[in-house]
Motif scaffolding. Structure first.
Motif, PDB file in Angstrom:
ATOM      1  N   THR A   1       0.842  -1.204   0.000  1.00  0.00           N
ATOM      2  CA  THR A   1       0.000   0.000   0.000  1.00  0.00           C
ATOM      3  C   THR A   1       0.871   1.247   0.000  1.00  0.00           C
ATOM      4  O   THR A   1       2.023   1.225   0.456  1.00  0.00           O
ATOM      5  N   SER A   2       0.269   2.339  -0.473  1.00  0.00           N
ATOM      6  CA  SER A   2       1.063   3.560  -0.668  1.00  0.00           C
ATOM      7  C   SER A   2       0.844   4.622   0.398  1.00  0.00           C
ATOM      8  O   SER A   2       1.647   5.533   0.536  1.00  0.00           O
ATOM      9  N   ASN A   3      -0.264   4.550   1.155  1.00  0.00           N
ATOM     10  CA  ASN A   3      -0.505   5.561   2.188  1.00  0.00           C
ATOM     11  C   ASN A   3      -1.034   4.903   3.446  1.00  0.00           C
ATOM     12  O   ASN A   3      -1.379   3.707   3.461  1.00  0.00           O
ATOM     13  N   ARG A   4      -1.109   5.681   4.518  1.00  0.00           N
ATOM     14  CA  ARG A   4      -1.463   5.150   5.832  1.00  0.00           C
ATOM     15  C   ARG A   4      -2.888   4.610   5.879  1.00  0.00           C
ATOM     16  O   ARG A   4      -3.157   3.559   6.475  1.00  0.00           O
TER      17      ARG A   4
ATOM     18  N   SER B   1      -4.872   3.430   3.350  1.00  0.00           N
ATOM     19  CA  SER B   1      -5.013   2.175   2.606  1.00  0.00           C
ATOM     20  C   SER B   1      -4.291   1.034   3.303  1.00  0.00           C
ATOM     21  O   SER B   1      -4.745  -0.109   3.278  1.00  0.00           O
ATOM     22  N   ARG B   2      -3.163   1.349   3.952  1.00  0.00           N
ATOM     23  CA  ARG B   2      -2.457   0.314   4.703  1.00  0.00           C
ATOM     24  C   ARG B   2      -3.294  -0.182   5.875  1.00  0.00           C
ATOM     25  O   ARG B   2      -3.376  -1.395   6.114  1.00  0.00           O
TER      26      ARG B   2
ATOM     27  N   LYS C   1      13.431   2.863  -1.402  1.00  0.00           N
ATOM     28  CA  LYS C   1      12.441   3.886  -1.760  1.00  0.00           C
ATOM     29  C   LYS C   1      13.116   5.122  -2.352  1.00  0.00           C
ATOM     30  O   LYS C   1      12.608   5.751  -3.287  1.00  0.00           O
TER      31      LYS C   1
ATOM     32  N   ARG D   1       6.483  -0.422  -5.320  1.00  0.00           N
ATOM     33  CA  ARG D   1       6.113  -1.216  -4.142  1.00  0.00           C
ATOM     34  C   ARG D   1       6.441  -2.694  -4.344  1.00  0.00           C
ATOM     35  O   ARG D   1       6.912  -3.371  -3.424  1.00  0.00           O
TER      36      ARG D   1
END
Length: 545
Positions: A100-103, A105-106, A175, A181
């Motif tokens: 996942t790319s952001n908090r 969605s994680r 990163k 990802r």
């Protein structure tokens, strides 16, 4: 400040230990301790069972059956674990949130996929097997799927935790180079946890052998089927022959597992036909041969499961579970809930008794079971009988944990009358070997210097244990006790199948009389109990740290 924290933690551990002892004592009051606990012929039966250990049936016919049944048990376990690994890896990665790319969605990914893993692992594999057999008939795929789903849930959770615990410095470096990802997962996370993933998978594979053996209880083949038939015919000499085959199978997997771990840790051998390559080749070969046997030898066709007849029957079965076309489903009935909750309390008492009995047995035997005590490197004291005690206790650990809980229960129920006690004893016998082995490894990994200082000052063995070993080992001991209690909680329903009481006994009756909504109610109670156990265990672990 550090000293105050240390005192606070020690105080917490002491209070927690007293609390656990009190809870165990409370569970013992659920049993009426009198002569009525035994069958009229319980003691003679127990002697006959022990006689079977000394004189097992070694005739050619029984040995051939044992070999064939061992292969069936192994093939089911291999096939089930191969599916479990695929499921665990995919869902475990998603549950870790590494893709996942952001908090936000994680968090959503973690909650959703961890929920899936939690549901699939909370229901015991034998329950899955019974549900699959009821839905699709006596197919080998019922056993394979029943192993794959819960073991995939267990492995997936561990995989997710391993990925979450990875050090972030290498990940941040990747990163910063602009890696995607998926690239970060493949080149960053996986190389750091790959060895641990394989090591834990091999441990779970050993467990799946025992689980595969008990699939016979719902009509599927294997060693458990032969054990069940021999017990029904009261042929205890044959029972122990098949049990010894099962122990041999577990030892084979244990040796193979050690070989795999050695290959993973042998960093010096980078080229050639190393142990790592050999174990990988053997694993792939075994997976191929197992699936080949299941599809051709057992004539199991996957597409037949999707026939119109099977789909219609599955629709009727699962529709019955949710109460389709039923006026008063059990899971909406107050009286049914009251009875089920009473059984839930009995199941809780059984699990507490089981972990209490196994803890006492492990506590008594763990010191002679540690290798550094046997060779004198921990206490600087060598005795001629140390290695004898070490061998005897270690063999008892292997024997204890190699026999599944259900098999222990099927034998014990011939001695004790149906109730909570035979179930608790069966669970304790199996977990005693596991707990003792884990505790012995804790002692073997200790820093020997404080213990040697005590020994050189003239402390006795009892003083060394209580003032040297125990204070250092208690946190790990408590952690393993709580971990095994979680496992026991899942397994209590299984020993109830053979008359050990609790939710399992009622679940078997509900299945026998096709009371589908009652099955749903019992599963709900069972899942609630497992969730409560997980929460209590996790909270207690934090208090111990």
């Amino acid at each position: 400040m550090t000293k105050q924290r240390s005192i606070f933690r020690a105080h917490n551990r002491f209070i927690l230990t007293l609390l656990l002892v009190a809870i165990f004592a409370w569970s013992l009051f659920s049993i009426k301790w009198n002569a009525d606990l035994f069958h009229a012929g319980g003691i003679p039966t127990m002697l006959q069972i022990f006689e079977g250990i000394i004189h097992p049936d070694l005739t050619a016919q029984v040995l051939l059956k044992g070999l064939k049944s061992s292969w069936i048990t192994l093939a089911y376990a291999v096939a089930g674990m191969s599916l479990a690994i695929i499921y665990a890896f995919i869902v475990g990665v998603l549950a870790s949130g590494t893709l996942t790319s952001n908090r936000v969605s994680r968090m959503v990914s973690k909650v959703f996929f961890r929920g899936i893993l939690g549901f699939t692992r909370s229901i015991h594999e034998l329950i899955w097997a019974w549900l699959f057999v009821a839905a699709m008939g006596l197919s080998p795929y019922a056993a394979i799927f029943a192993l794959a789903i819960p073991y995939g849930g267990i492995l997936g959770r561990i995989f997710a935790d391993m990925l979450n615990d990875v050090a972030q410095n290498p990940i941040k470096a990747l990163k910063s180079t602009g890696a995607s990802r998926l690239q970060i997962l493949i080149y960053g996370y996986l190389p750091l946890v790959w060895a641990d993933m394989i090591s834990y998978t091999m441990y779970r594979f050993e467990c799946s052998i025992r689980s595969s053996a008990i699939m016979s209880f719902v009509g599927l083949g294997g060693l458990g089927y032969q054990i069940q038939l021999s017990l029904a015919d009261l042929k205890y000499d044959q029972v122990w022959t098949y049990v010894f085959f099962l122990i041999g199978l577990v030892l084979f997997v244990d040796i193979w597992s050690n070989f795999v771990r050695k290959g993973l840790t042998d960093r010096k051998r980078r080229k050639g036909f190393s142990p790592g390559w050999m174990s990988t080749f053997f694993t792939l070969l075994l997976i191929f041969v197992s699936w080949f046997y299941i599809t051709l030898g057992e004539n199991a066709q996957l597409f037949e499961l999707l026939s119109d007849k099977n789909l219609e029957y599955a629709k009727k079965f699962f529709g019955g579970l949710v109460g389709v076309n039923q006026e008063n489903p059990a899971f909406l009935n107050a009286d049914s809930w009251s009875s089920a909750l009473k059984l839930t309390l009995e199941t809780l008492e059984m699990s507490i008794m089981a972990i209490g009995f196994s803890t006492l047995a492990a506590f008594i035997t763990v010191i002679p079971a540690a290798r550094n005590v046997a060779n004198g490197s921990l206490t600087s004291s060598k005795r001629w009988y140390n290695w004898i005690l070490y061998g005897l206790v270690r063999v008892s650990y292997i024997f204890s944990r190699s026999v599944p809980e259900l098999v222990w229960a099927m034998m014990i129920i011939f001695i004790f009358k149906p109730g909570l006690l035979p179930g608790a004893i069966a669970l304790a016998l199996h977990n005693f070997g596991i707990l003792g082995k884990l505790w012995a490894e804790v002692i073997e990994d200790m820093d020997p210097r404080p213990i040697r200082n005590l020994a050189s000052s003239g402390a006795s063995k009892i003083q060394i244990f209580f003032y040297g070993i125990l204070p250092m080992a208690v946190p790990r001991f408590l952690t393993y006790i709580l971990y095994r209690w979680e496992v026991i909680m899942r397994t209590t329903i299984v020993v109830g199948f053979v008359g050990a009481g609790g939710l399992g006994m009622e679940f078997k009756l509900a299945m026998s009389f096709f009371q589908y909504t009652q099955i749903t109610l019992l599963l709900l109670c069972y899942m609630i109990l497992v969730i409560i156990a997980d929460f209590a265990s996790e909270s207690t672990r934090k208090a111990v740290k």
